[in-house]
Design a protein around this motif. Structure first.
Motif, PDB file in Angstrom:
ATOM      1  N   GLY A  19       0.778  -1.223   0.000  1.00  0.00           N
ATOM      2  CA  GLY A  19       0.000   0.000   0.000  1.00  0.00           C
ATOM      3  C   GLY A  19       0.809   1.272   0.000  1.00  0.00           C
ATOM      4  O   GLY A  19       0.235   2.352   0.161  1.00  0.00           O
ATOM      5  N   SER A  20       2.102   1.195  -0.178  1.00  0.00           N
ATOM      6  CA  SER A  20       2.947   2.387  -0.101  1.00  0.00           C
ATOM      7  C   SER A  20       3.462   2.798  -1.471  1.00  0.00           C
ATOM      8  O   SER A  20       3.580   1.980  -2.387  1.00  0.00           O
ATOM      9  N   VAL A  21       3.762   4.088  -1.569  1.00  0.00           N
ATOM     10  CA  VAL A  21       4.504   4.647  -2.696  1.00  0.00           C
ATOM     11  C   VAL A  21       5.842   5.104  -2.136  1.00  0.00           C
ATOM     12  O   VAL A  21       5.880   5.932  -1.221  1.00  0.00           O
ATOM     13  N   ARG A  22       6.924   4.574  -2.653  1.00  0.00           N
ATOM     14  CA  ARG A  22       8.250   4.848  -2.113  1.00  0.00           C
ATOM     15  C   ARG A  22       9.125   5.541  -3.149  1.00  0.00           C
ATOM     16  O   ARG A  22       9.024   5.266  -4.349  1.00  0.00           O
ATOM     17  N   ILE A  23       9.999   6.415  -2.648  1.00  0.00           N
ATOM     18  CA  ILE A  23      10.981   7.110  -3.482  1.00  0.00           C
ATOM     19  C   ILE A  23      12.368   6.696  -3.011  1.00  0.00           C
ATOM     20  O   ILE A  23      12.675   6.771  -1.815  1.00  0.00           O
ATOM     21  N   PHE A  24      13.206   6.282  -3.943  1.00  0.00           N
ATOM     22  CA  PHE A  24      14.576   5.874  -3.652  1.00  0.00           C
ATOM     23  C   PHE A  24      15.541   6.832  -4.346  1.00  0.00           C
ATOM     24  O   PHE A  24      15.243   7.384  -5.409  1.00  0.00           O
ATOM     25  N   GLY A  25      16.708   7.000  -3.733  1.00  0.00           N
ATOM     26  CA  GLY A  25      17.777   7.795  -4.318  1.00  0.00           C
ATOM     27  C   GLY A  25      18.986   6.926  -4.613  1.00  0.00           C
ATOM     28  O   GLY A  25      19.377   6.095  -3.790  1.00  0.00           O
ATOM     29  N   LEU A  26      19.574   7.101  -5.787  1.00  0.00           N
ATOM     30  CA  LEU A  26      20.742   6.328  -6.203  1.00  0.00           C
ATOM     31  C   LEU A  26      21.914   7.259  -6.449  1.00  0.00           C
ATOM     32  O   LEU A  26      21.802   8.224  -7.216  1.00  0.00           O
ATOM     33  N   LEU A  27      23.044   6.966  -5.813  1.00  0.00           N
ATOM     34  CA  LEU A  27      24.317   7.616  -6.090  1.00  0.00           C
ATOM     35  C   LEU A  27      25.230   6.564  -6.704  1.00  0.00           C
ATOM     36  O   LEU A  27      25.765   5.704  -6.010  1.00  0.00           O
ATOM     37  N   GLU A  28      25.364   6.610  -8.024  1.00  0.00           N
ATOM     38  CA  GLU A  28      26.057   5.547  -8.748  1.00  0.00           C
ATOM     39  C   GLU A  28      27.526   5.454  -8.371  1.00  0.00           C
ATOM     40  O   GLU A  28      28.073   4.357  -8.240  1.00  0.00           O
ATOM     41  N   ALA A  29      28.186   6.590  -8.191  1.00  0.00           N
ATOM     42  CA  ALA A  29      29.617   6.580  -7.889  1.00  0.00           C
ATOM     43  C   ALA A  29      29.900   5.869  -6.567  1.00  0.00           C
ATOM     44  O   ALA A  29      30.903   5.161  -6.435  1.00  0.00           O
ATOM     45  N   VAL A  74      -0.646  -0.902  -4.427  1.00  0.00           N
ATOM     46  CA  VAL A  74      -0.409   0.065  -5.503  1.00  0.00           C
ATOM     47  C   VAL A  74       0.166  -0.702  -6.692  1.00  0.00           C
ATOM     48  O   VAL A  74       1.193  -1.376  -6.569  1.00  0.00           O
ATOM     49  N   LEU A  75      -0.512  -0.596  -7.827  1.00  0.00           N
ATOM     50  CA  LEU A  75      -0.136  -1.404  -8.986  1.00  0.00           C
ATOM     51  C   LEU A  75       0.792  -0.694  -9.960  1.00  0.00           C
ATOM     52  O   LEU A  75       1.666  -1.319 -10.555  1.00  0.00           O
ATOM     53  N   ALA A 129      -1.443   4.440  -9.188  1.00  0.00           N
ATOM     54  CA  ALA A 129      -2.745   3.796  -9.353  1.00  0.00           C
ATOM     55  C   ALA A 129      -2.797   2.541  -8.500  1.00  0.00           C
ATOM     56  O   ALA A 129      -1.807   1.814  -8.379  1.00  0.00           O
ATOM     57  N   ALA A 130      -3.976   2.277  -7.914  1.00  0.00           N
ATOM     58  CA  ALA A 130      -4.122   1.185  -6.951  1.00  0.00           C
ATOM     59  C   ALA A 130      -5.200   0.204  -7.394  1.00  0.00           C
ATOM     60  O   ALA A 130      -5.827   0.360  -8.461  1.00  0.00           O
TER      61      ALA A 130
END
Length: 680
Positions: free
Chosen positions: A437-447, A464-465, A485-486
């Motif tokens: 049921g969550s919407v998550r935001i992730f951060g990527l630091l490639e270096a 959440v689909l 969208a869910a």
């Protein structure tokens, strides 16, 4: 003791003997021989292994062109040593082998010579340049080999790894797990036809596994891996010798004509759940090759090429880091910050699915006329993230409800425009739709190879689909927006500009570690369908508005037109979304609509489990069907589309469909008549 090929001399006249002694000291002894004479031994180098309980090496290989020695130890570590200083002595050894006169060799048939180790203190004790401690666990490294400039290592942890040498440092590119249960991998054999054979022990059987066919070629009962053994193969026969209960046993298998022919090789072992087109690679003398990535229920992702002329899918690389099914894929196009050449097709690949697991890879596809596919793909594993692995690091976790271990990522979307003048940062952001049921935001630091959870919201309170991130730009700046969208048919729109800015400040202050921020509440929520939304796509119009198309389990299609309004045109003002127009088409398909794409502001393409691909024209207040094509892939899971300009200047629309199979179709469009779809 271990033998390895000499770095500069032919194998029939010389070899390198590596000896581990007390206090972690490893010696390199040069052993050369001539017919009719006793072998001649010379000390070439001294090396200091890193401290550990079982301090001895298990395998080694030379990198003669770079002047390095790579060895594995009993602790499972890979160590890089310099050996260029010893190359000066190689010229003298070469002259001896080629017949040069030397008093030591001439007198080698007389009485015993003084030990070559008496003057070992004259050689410096080399320290490691690079150490990957415990790379293969505590059971040790079993082999190290070189193939096409890359280093491959195997261990008794059931994994073999591909590495490269970067600025005198060992860098792991990716790891592979051949097959379930093969925990004791001993060696890798690269065949002349391009296959990779993995040799190891499964329970009490010796196994030869083919990475090309994904199956065991040989399975020989021998009692297990704690024994001396040797394997040799040729086009005529395969021979395996081993010691069992003090007896030398020999297994001999002659090549037999194959009565079974594969008419069409499979891409995956189970149904394909997602597909994305990476791009096209131009190869001189060949047609354009389209590069795709597919994910499957068999827990793997596959990078493959598909040519219109050959109509065959040829796998380039297989990614096997997931422990559960791969449900969704997302790309961030563009070259890496460092370590890659600019030529070729480069992108960041995100894959996610069961057990709340996300994997990130750097892909580089280039032309390779020597290979069967004419395209080569290099894969570097960048980062990974699992929610349950980070649970123990949470503060005050006794006050929280532990995450569900069965949480699945249903959809991924890369947030566009996070490396612009308004937002100059090396961080890339990824939105994920989750089954909890969550919407998550992730951060990527490639270096730094960091993938961090930066924000989340449980607004939907149900699975959440789909998620889709998009960028709204105007003369005064830009806003990062998100659509989710869910399963209840609702479509929510978020402004995530603020959370991303706050996350960047927190990441810079905490050096890449932070507690997840609150994503806030959505700006607008639209009840588009009566049940789950299985497909979602957003298209920006020339006027700066956004068309949002969605398909549902009930077979309906919904399209709405959004306008983004900002207070007084300031970037810091609140964002307001207005729904200008809504169009719905109930019963557009007879089953779930699992693929939808806005081709043009007036043109829409939808695909369903009913195996129909339908083209729609958007008219004021309604959707009018233009044409329908039946495709052959059952249980359609996803669709991806792109457009190309033909030789005659006409615009072509391509679509790739996946489910229990893979199919690519092509359609043409003109201003006079509606586009017609034709299967390719």
């Amino acid at each position: 003791l271990s033998w390895c090929p000499h770095p500069w001399l032919p194998p029939d006249t010389a070899a390198a003997l590596l000896v581990s002694g007390p206090d972690g000291e490893m010696l390199w002894l040069d052993v050369t021989h001539r017919p009719g004479q006793a072998p001649w031994v010379r000390l070439m180098g001294r090396y200091l292994l890193p401290p550990c309980k079982q301090r001895w090496h298990t395998c080694a290989v030379f990198l003669p062109q770079e002047g390095f020695l790579v060895c594995g130890d009993r602790r499972g570590s890979l160590i890089l040593f310099p050996c260029s200083s010893s190359s000066e002595c190689a010229a003298e050894s070469t002259s001896i082998v080629n017949g040069g006169t030397d008093t030591v060799v001439e007198d080698s048939s007389n009485d015993l010579e003084p030990s070559c180790l008496l003057n070992k203190a004259a050689l410096p004790l080399e320290s490691p340049l690079s150490v990957l401690f415990g790379l293969h666990g505590k059971t040790g490294v079993t082999s190290v080999t070189i193939h096409r400039g890359y280093i491959y290592s195997t261990g008794r942890d059931g994994v073999y790894r591909q590495l490269r040498l970067q600025d005198q440092q060992l860098e792991v590119l990716q790891k592979h797990r051949p097959c379930k249960g093969l925990q004791w991998i001993e060696e890798l054999h690269f065949t002349s036809d391009g296959d990779l054979l993995v040799l190891g022990f499964h329970a009490d059987n010796f196994v030869v596994w083919s990475s090309r066919t994904g199956e065991n070629i040989h399975c020989i009962p021998c009692g297990g891996g704690h024994r001396s053994w040797s394997y040799c193969s040729s086009p005529l026969a395969k021979v395996f010798a081993f010691i069992k209960s003090g007896d030398v046993m020999l297994y001999h298998h002659e090549a037999e004509p194959c009565e079974q022919q594969v008419l069409l090789a499979s891409v995956h072992g189970r149904e394909i759940t997602c597909v994305r087109r990476l791009g096209a690679v131009e190869v001189p003398g060949h047609a354009t090759f389209n590069v795709f990535v597919t994910g499957s229920e068999d827990t793997t992702a596959c990078v493959l090429v598909l040519s219109e002329n050959s109509r065959a899918a040829v796998p380039l690389a297989r990614l096997s880091d997931h422990i559960s099914s791969v449900r969704t894929l997302a790309f961030a196009m563009g070259p890496a910050d460092e370590g890659f050449r600019d030529e070729g097709l480069s992108a960041l690949l995100f894959s996610a699915g069961g057990r709340a697991q996300i994997e990130c890879y750097r892909l580089l596809c280039t032309e390779d006329t020597a290979s069967e596919s004419a395209v080569a793909c290099q894969v570097i594993h960048v980062a990974s993230h699992r929610l349950d692995k980070h649970w123990e690091k949470k503060k005050n976790r006794h006050k929280l409800v532990k995450m569900d271990p069965e949480t699945r990522y249903m959809s991924l979307s890369v947030v566009p425009g996070t490396s612009t003048k308004q937002l100059p940062t090396p961080w890339k952001f990824l939105a994920a739709a989750c089954s909890d049921g969550s919407v998550r935001i992730f951060g990527l630091l490639e270096a730094a190879q960091k993938l961090v959870l930066v924000a989340e919201s449980f607004h939907h309170q149900r699975c959440v689909l789909k998620v889709e991130a998009f960028l709204h730009t105007w003369a005064g700046g830009e806003r990062h927006l998100l659509c989710s969208a869910a399963t209840d048919g609702s479509v929510a729109f978020w402004d995530i500009t603020g959370p991303i800015m706050d996350a960047l400040d927190a990441l810079q202050q905490a050096e890449g570690e932070m507690q997840p921020l609150a994503l806030g509440a959505p700006l607008v929520t639209v009840m588009a369908h009566s049940c789950g939304v299985n497909s979602l796509h957003i298209h920006e119009t020339p006027e700066g508005r956004h068309l949002v198309a969605s398909g549902s389990d009930d077979g309906s299609i919904h399209v709405c037109l959004l306008e983004v309004a900002l207070g007084r045109g300031e970037a810091t003002a609140g964002t307001c979304l207005r729904v200008l127009e809504r169009v719905s088409r109930p019963c557009a398909h007879a089953a779930h609509v699992t693929g939808i794409r806005v081709l043009r502001p007036d043109l829409l393409l939808s695909a369903s489990v009913d195996q129909r691909l339908t083209l729609w024209k958007q008219c004021p207040g309604e959707l009018v069907p233009l044409s329908t094509t039946f495709f052959h892939v059952p249980d359609l899971a996803e669709m991806d589309c792109w457009e190309e300009v033909g030789a005659g200047g006409e615009l072509r629309y391509y679509s790739v469909l996946c489910g229990r199979g893979l199919e690519m179709l092509c359609g043409t469009a003109s201003s006079k008549q509606p586009p017609q779809e034709a299967p390719q």
